[in-house]
Every structure is written in C-alpha cells, then in structure tokens.
Design an enzyme around this catalytic site. Structure first.
Site, mmCIF file in Angstrom:
data_model
loop_
_atom_site.group_PDB
_atom_site.id
_atom_site.type_symbol
_atom_site.label_atom_id
_atom_site.label_comp_id
_atom_site.label_asym_id
_atom_site.label_seq_id
_atom_site.Cartn_x
_atom_site.Cartn_y
_atom_site.Cartn_z
ATOM 1 N N ARG A 135 112.323 -43.922 -80.976
ATOM 2 C CA ARG A 135 111.222 -43.572 -81.867
ATOM 3 C C ARG A 135 110.421 -42.370 -81.379
ATOM 4 O O ARG A 135 109.199 -42.393 -81.322
ATOM 5 C CB ARG A 135 110.287 -44.778 -82.039
ATOM 6 N N GLU B 157 71.728 -22.548 -86.498
ATOM 7 C CA GLU B 157 70.468 -21.903 -86.097
ATOM 8 C C GLU B 157 70.331 -20.473 -86.626
ATOM 9 O O GLU B 157 69.245 -19.971 -86.782
ATOM 10 C CB GLU B 157 70.267 -21.957 -84.578
ATOM 11 N N GLU C 30 103.755 -47.207 -71.169
ATOM 12 C CA GLU C 30 104.184 -48.614 -71.277
ATOM 13 C C GLU C 30 105.702 -48.838 -71.281
ATOM 14 O O GLU C 30 106.183 -49.831 -70.760
ATOM 15 C CB GLU C 30 103.554 -49.288 -72.509
ATOM 16 N N ARG D 229 91.574 -45.962 -52.222
ATOM 17 C CA ARG D 229 92.068 -46.879 -53.236
ATOM 18 C C ARG D 229 92.876 -46.113 -54.278
ATOM 19 O O ARG D 229 92.509 -45.028 -54.675
ATOM 20 C CB ARG D 229 90.893 -47.592 -53.906
ATOM 21 N N ASP E 80 79.811 -21.941 -78.813
ATOM 22 C CA ASP E 80 79.641 -21.412 -80.168
ATOM 23 C C ASP E 80 80.957 -21.165 -80.896
ATOM 24 O O ASP E 80 80.980 -21.048 -82.111
ATOM 25 C CB ASP E 80 78.860 -20.083 -80.142
#
Length: 780
Positions: free
Chosen positions: A735, A264, A629, A566, A166
C-alpha cells in the site's frame, strides 16, 4: 554518478571556513537552519563560525565570532527565535562598518558567509560582496592585513536563506517562520471563535506581515473568515456597504459570529490605511454588532517552530552549505529556497529586485501587477478566498448537476475542510451537493443527504471526519451502489480519503464494464496521515500528524535530557509508509528512523547502538529513535527496545513509547486546512467541467480513463491523474507508491545525527532564474 563524486561531499569543505549569522526580525525555524549549516559544514570538513547578534557582531568582531562545534547546536531544533541573536544594525550600512566586518573575516580566514534573514539583510550581504575587493584593498593599504591574507581571501561567497514570518520574499514559496506564525495565529483564531460564538460577537483580528498580505490571506482561508483586508488587493470603493451586507447575510444564515482578518499594511484603493479600529467603528455604527478588536502582535513571532519550518530550515541549511562550497568568484550571490517541495537556488539580487517591484507596484497603485509578482501560489489563494467568501450561492438550481461527497479510509485532520470547500464551491456553481456518511458502505446503504451552505459551517478547524469514514471497498456492493446512484441521481463523486479511496476508485473503474450507473466522473482527494496515496507528494492530514509526533518527541527529549543517558524508542503510524517516521526524525532530531522502504539488518541495528554508546561520551546524553509500525515484522518495537536495553547496559537505559491513534486526531494545522480547502475547490471545478463533457443523450456517461482521477500535488503543480495510469506506480501489497520523493531526505537525517555517510548530491539544485520560474510555478 561516480564513486569519486560521492566522497567529494565529505572533503568539499577541507581548508574552508563558513560563518553563519541571523539578521533582521527573528523567525521560528532559524535555529534549525543554523544547526544544519553547522553540522553539514563540519561534515564536509569545513570550520564553521557563529556570528552572534547579526551584522553587529560581524562589525564588532571579538567574542561575537566564535567557532561552532557539533554539540554546540544540540537541542536547538525545537527552540523558537534565534539562539545566536539578531540585531538591526546601523553600522553595517556605512562603509566604515563593512570595512571592520571584512577585517574580522579575513583575520579568521572566513570567505563563506551564510545569512539568514529578510530582504533587507540579504541586500546588505550583496552590497558587502560587491565591495569585497575594494575593502581588501583599503585594508592592505592601511597595513591592517598582509598581502598573503588578502590573496587567501580574494573573494567572498554569499548564500542567503530567507527567514521571515511575512513570506514576502519573491521567488520562494515559503520563507522560514511563515508556517509557525500561521500556527500561532490559528491557535488564537480557534480560541477566539469559541468565545465569539458564546456571545454572538464580531471579531476583527489584526495580523502581521508588513506590506505583504500572505499571513492574513492564508488565515482567512484556514478559518473561513467573512472578509480579509490585504495590501495587495484593496477593496472596491463601496466596500463599507459590501462588508456590512456580507456580515448580516452570514448572521441571517444562522452563524453566531463574524470574523474579519486585517493585515497590518491594509489600504484602500487610494493608498489610505484601513485600520482594525476603523472597521470596528464601522460595524458598530452601521450594524450595532458587539465587536471586539484583537491585535496579535509579537505572539506571531514566538513559540516553538512547526514541523514544516524545522524541516524547511534543515533542508535549506544543507543546500546553503553545498551552494557555498561549490561557489566560484563567478557565481552570483544566491538564495536557497523552496518551490513546491523542491530546493532551488535563485540569484539573490533578482529576488530582491522582484520583491522591491511589488512594493513599487503597490505604491503606484498597480495592484493587479503586485498580485502577479507575488507569484502563482499567492494568486491561487486569493482566487479561492474570493470564491468562498464573496459569492452568493444561486437560488435556482436550473441546469444544475448532482455531485456527492464522501470520506473513505481512516480519519485524517483536514478531511472536514476539504468537504466544506467541495460543498460550497459546488453550491456556488449552482449544483446540488449530497454528502454520503460512512464511505462506500453508506453509499450502498443510502446514508445520503443534501447539504446546504450552512451544513458545513465552521468545519475547517475541526479534526477527524464529520461525515464518518470506513475502510470498506465498493466492489462487493456494486448493485446497491448503482441503485443509489440512480435513486439520488448522482452525476459525479468526490472521494476524500486514503489508500482505500484510491483502490476504491480502481474498483469503480473496473465496475464500469458491468454497471452503466458507475460511468460517472469521480475524483480522489488524498487524505491520510500515512501520506501513501500514489500520484501525490502530500496528502491532507499528514502535516497535522507530523506536528503531533513532533510535539510528543520534544517532550520526550526534554524528559530524557533531564534523566541523562536515556534512549527513547518511539513507534509511529503510517502502515508500510515511512513518511511520518522519516519526517518526524528530521523535525525532532532523531538518531535513527527505521522504515520499511530502506531495509535494515542486525548489523545496522548494531551500528546504531554503537553510535549511541559513542554519543553518551559527549555532552549530549540522550537518544531518540523512531520506528515505523510496519518497518520489519521480526524487528518489532519490543525487539529493538530489548536489544538496546541489553547492549546499552551500564551505558544508557532505554524506554519505549507507542504513539498510536493520537496521530489521527487533533485540530488540523494551517497547512492541512489550506491544502484541503484548495484541493476541494480544484476538484469541484474539474468535476463541473467533466460532467458537462460527459453528457450523452440527456444523461451522464463517462467511461474514459481521464474521468476517474486522483488530484495530487506533484513537485510544483496540482495535477489530475487517471487512477488507471497510477496502477503501475503502486506497490499494492504494501500500500505505497513505488517511488517516493522524501526518501532523498534520508541522508540529511543521518548526517545531522553524525553518521559518516555519502551525501548523494546527484539530485542537485541548480541556479534558476526567477522570471522563468514564475510562469511554471506551483499552483499550490
């Protein structure tokens, strides 16, 4: 900060025990908080206990109170609801029940309690704390506990975390679960919009929130609803007339649907409930529109937590453990919460009191006061909603200015929402608004057209950039740009975009020396998935990208859990900025996140591999590693994948995944829609003032540094900062801004992944007071 203090965090909890429980209605993100409390608690040397089924489990004791281990909270992060269960508990309301609860805690030596729940649950915790010594006295008299046990547990520390969809708890900007509930609501609104458009229908949607209109208000801002009914701001007495006029105006402008959002707890000025059925009947009777009601109900509590809620839960969990372990008999019970993007501690009872004051003010029909008590953030939402929904755009354009809007850089979800609110606020102010296609290139080529009110209709929920966006910078085409500024009589420029929007702004400032035409006010609204624009903690589009990465990581983790042993290496976008990798790492529970801002060597890679080898010996047989990256030109994703594959031979196998451009796409999240809408409105208001200020001899001439700004969110406020002042704070080669707030969250990522590191507690949340906070609170 001394060396000793550094090591204090690791030994802070030795000999102490913490119990964690979730109570009241469930909320997405509670599990992230529980997981953080358990892991950080164990990290500090404390023992941590789960209390199952909320306060009921505290009263019943026995198997309901179980010691937690590191592995017992694994895979919890992405689950909605609360794994340890929650219950509304009658017994705890009676003193007899609290007596049993105290007995259960004392017997286990637990004197620290972390309660995750709504205001009711937190009030209960405070009562429990204030009675603690009396309860111990009674237990001693009855011979249930020894004097030694009583001495050892002489006082109880309590810290609350607000978990409630809420967002009705005063003193905290966002409660755990609110953002996820908005995600559920927006998914449904988007789905309903498509069917409503097919049939030209009116939809009345009822959302949850008890006595608080937050969910309804943000939903209506995020979907551009025609009307919202919230308990804090009942409509005027003739609202029926007004609503019907509003709906037919929208239709006459060419819209095929109407959306009305109802909280409501919605009421009219006399406190009489306004229900969704009432509204439907009114619209059908007066306008004869095909109208449908959808009550969203418990869907809003369900589903997986959003990235925001996972990070919020994790950050609050860490802060809660620190607050508990630093507590003394004199510190009041506190709530850890978020203000802007800072963790703060607030006295629990002050917050509960203000929360009760709101309900009381509404009961006494003092609605203005209720609105103020909800805080600045709520009021800002309301102001922007009123502007966008209730004003008729003026017909005459006398005394108007011409403002152009453009997108620059790469596409980011939310750009269209920012354009929409900029255009509409501009029209409401009586201005002429132009849209420029394809960034600075389009400004040079004259790809410019005038936008009317309905030009941007339905844009809030659409991803990407409808205007088209390019990375081209303005410098090489100043002559054409100047010619078009004159030709179209452009008097102000709103530039929505990423790092190029900022560097483009710097070039425009430079160009003012040669070209008088460039002496017009401009403002940059940061919009890029990388979140690398100087002058702002957040940029439009980053939240959407974060959620996309998160969802993908969840799926990948599931596949890894299926195959066992994995490790996945995932490459994220962001240029040189490690924001996405770090935040997604926190939200998805990664074992490591490699970023440019925190240089790493072959020894670090070795340590990470060794760490995963150890992890495979436990019950959690999977790993997740994120790599930004451009974090390192030599340690590429392939290199790291090959290294892990070689070193993990026979122990685990590795897989790699480059996420790519999906991170720039998708429908914007509620946060990005709302943030973009508010930034657009704020930028346009500033622009009108600046243009008026810059009038010289009948034309606009702006050549001061403060007439070219970046509008950014800084800690707790939206600020306009001259682009030239931000130059010193920028690393242009990479940047990125030189200082980035989120780097402080990296230790949390490592601790939650079980690394033995020093937790720097220097950036600490101190106890603040709620009243003082309200005057300077974030305007976001």
């Amino acid at each position: 900060m001394t060396h000793e203090e550094h090591h204090a965090a690791k030994t802070l909890g030795i000999g102490k025990a913490i119990a964690v429980l979730t109570s009241g209605g469930d909320a997405q993100g509670m599990n992230a908080a529980v997981r953080a409390v358990v892991r950080v608690g164990i990290f500090t040397g404390a023992r941590v206990f789960f209390v199952h089924e909320g306060y009921q489990g505290l009263v019943d004791g026995g198997d309901n109170i179980k010691e937690a281990t590191w592995e017992s909270v694994s895979m919890m992060l992405q689950l909605g609801g609360t794994v340890i269960g929650s219950a509304r508990c009658k017994d705890f309301r009676e003193r007899e029940g609290r007596l049993r609860a105290a007995y259960n805690l004392v017997k286990r030596g637990i004197t620290n309690l972390c309660v995750i729940g709504g205001d009711g649950s937190l009030t209960g915790a405070d009562t429990f704390r204030s009675e603690w010594s009396d309860l111990l006295g009674d237990l001693q008299k009855a011979g249930k506990i020894t004097d030694e046990e009583a001495t050892k547990s002489s006082y109880l520390n309590i810290v609350g975390l607000v978990g409630s969809i809420d967002n009705d708890f005063c003193g905290t900007d966002m409660t755990i679960g609110t953002d996820s509930a908005l995600h559920r609501i927006m998914e449904i609104v988007d789905a309903i919009t498509t069917t409503a458009q097919s049939h030209q229908r009116t939809f009345v949607l009822e959302v949850m929130g008890r006595h608080c209109g937050y969910l309804a208000l943000v939903t209506s801002l995020s979907c551009g609803a025609d009307w919202v009914f919230i308990p804090e701001c009942p409509p005027d007495d003739d609202w029926e007339e007004h609503l019907c006029r509003r709906l037919s105006e929208t239709r006459n402008r060419g819209s095929r649907l109407n959306i009305i959002i109802v909280a409501e707890g919605a009421i009219d000025k006399n406190g009489k409930p306004i229900t969704s059925e009432d509204i439907k009947n009114l619209v059908v009777k007066r306008l004869g529109y095909d109208t449908r009601v959808t009550v969203l109900g418990h869907v809003q509590r369900g589903g997986t937590p959003s990235a925001f809620d996972r990070i919020l839960g994790s950050r609050m969990g860490v802060e809660a453990v620190m607050a508990l372990l630093e507590g003394t008999p004199d510190t009041p019970a506190c709530v850890v919460s978020l203000s802007g993007n800072q963790a703060v501690r607030l006295p629990l009872m002050e917050c509960v009191q203000v929360t009760k004051d709101v309900t009381k003010a509404m009961g006494e029909k003092k609605f203005d006061e209720a609105l103020k008590l909800r805080g600045r953030s709520f009021m800002n939402n309301w102001e922007v909603y009123k502007l966008l929904a209730h004003v008729r755009p003026p017909v005459s354009k006398s005394g108007s200015h011409t403002v152009a809007v453009m997108n620059v850089g790469a596409p980011a979800a939310g750009m269209n929402a920012a354009v929409r609110s900029t255009v509409r606020i501009g029209l409401i102010q009586g201005n002429r608004v132009l849209v420029v296609h394809d960034g600075f290139e389009g400004l040079a080529k004259g790809q410019i057209e005038e936008a009317g009110w309905s030009y941007v209709g339905g844009w809030t929920g659409q991803g990407g950039s409808k205007l088209g966006t390019k990375r081209t910078l303005p410098k090489k085409s100043f002559e054409q740009i100047s010619a078009n500024i004159t030709k179209f009589n452009i008097q102000g420029l709103v530039i929505i975009g990423g790092f190029e929007a900022y560097t483009g702004g710097l070039e425009l400032m430079e160009g003012r020396k040669q070209f008088d035409e460039l002496c017009i006010p401009f403002v940059v609204i940061p919009a890029t998935v990388s979140n690398n624009v100087p002058g702002s903690d957040f940029s439009v589009g980053a939240d959407t990208a974060l959620n996309t990465i998160c969802t993908t990581c969840d799926r990948i983790k599931q596949s890894a859990a299926g195959t066992k042993r994995r490790v996945f290496i995932i490459e994220t976008m962001g240029g040189y900025c490690g924001y996405l990798a770090t935040m997604a790492g926190l939200a998805a529970g990664a074992d490591a996140a490699y970023i440019f801002e925190e240089p790493f060597t072959i020894r670090d890679l070795q340590a990470n591999v060794e760490h995963l080898v150890q992890k495979m010996k436990t019950t959690v047989k999977r790993g997740l590693v994120l790599r930004n990256e451009k974090c390192n030109e030599n340690y590429t994703t392939d290199f790291i994948f090959n290294l892990y594959s070689e070193e993990g031979k026979g122990i685990f196998d590795s897989r790699k995944n480059v996420l790519g451009h999906m991170q720039q796409g998708g429908s914007p999240t509620p946060f990005d829609r709302n943030f973009a809408t508010k930034m657009g409105a704020k930028a346009m208001n500033w622009m009108s003032g600046k243009i008026k200020e810059s009038y010289r001899n009948g034309r606009i001439f702006a050549n001061t540094p403060d007439s070219g700004c970046v509008l950014g969110m800084r800690k707790r406020a939206l600020l306009f900062q001259p682009v030239t002042e931000l130059q010193d704070q920028t690393d242009f080669e990479h940047r990125i801004p030189k200082e980035q707030w989120w780097l402080k969250l990296r230790p949390i990522l490592k601790i939650l992944a079980k690394y033995e590191i020093d937790l720097d507690t220097s950036d600490h949340a101190h106890l603040e007071h709620i009243t003082r906070k309200r005057s300077g609170e974030a305007a976001v």
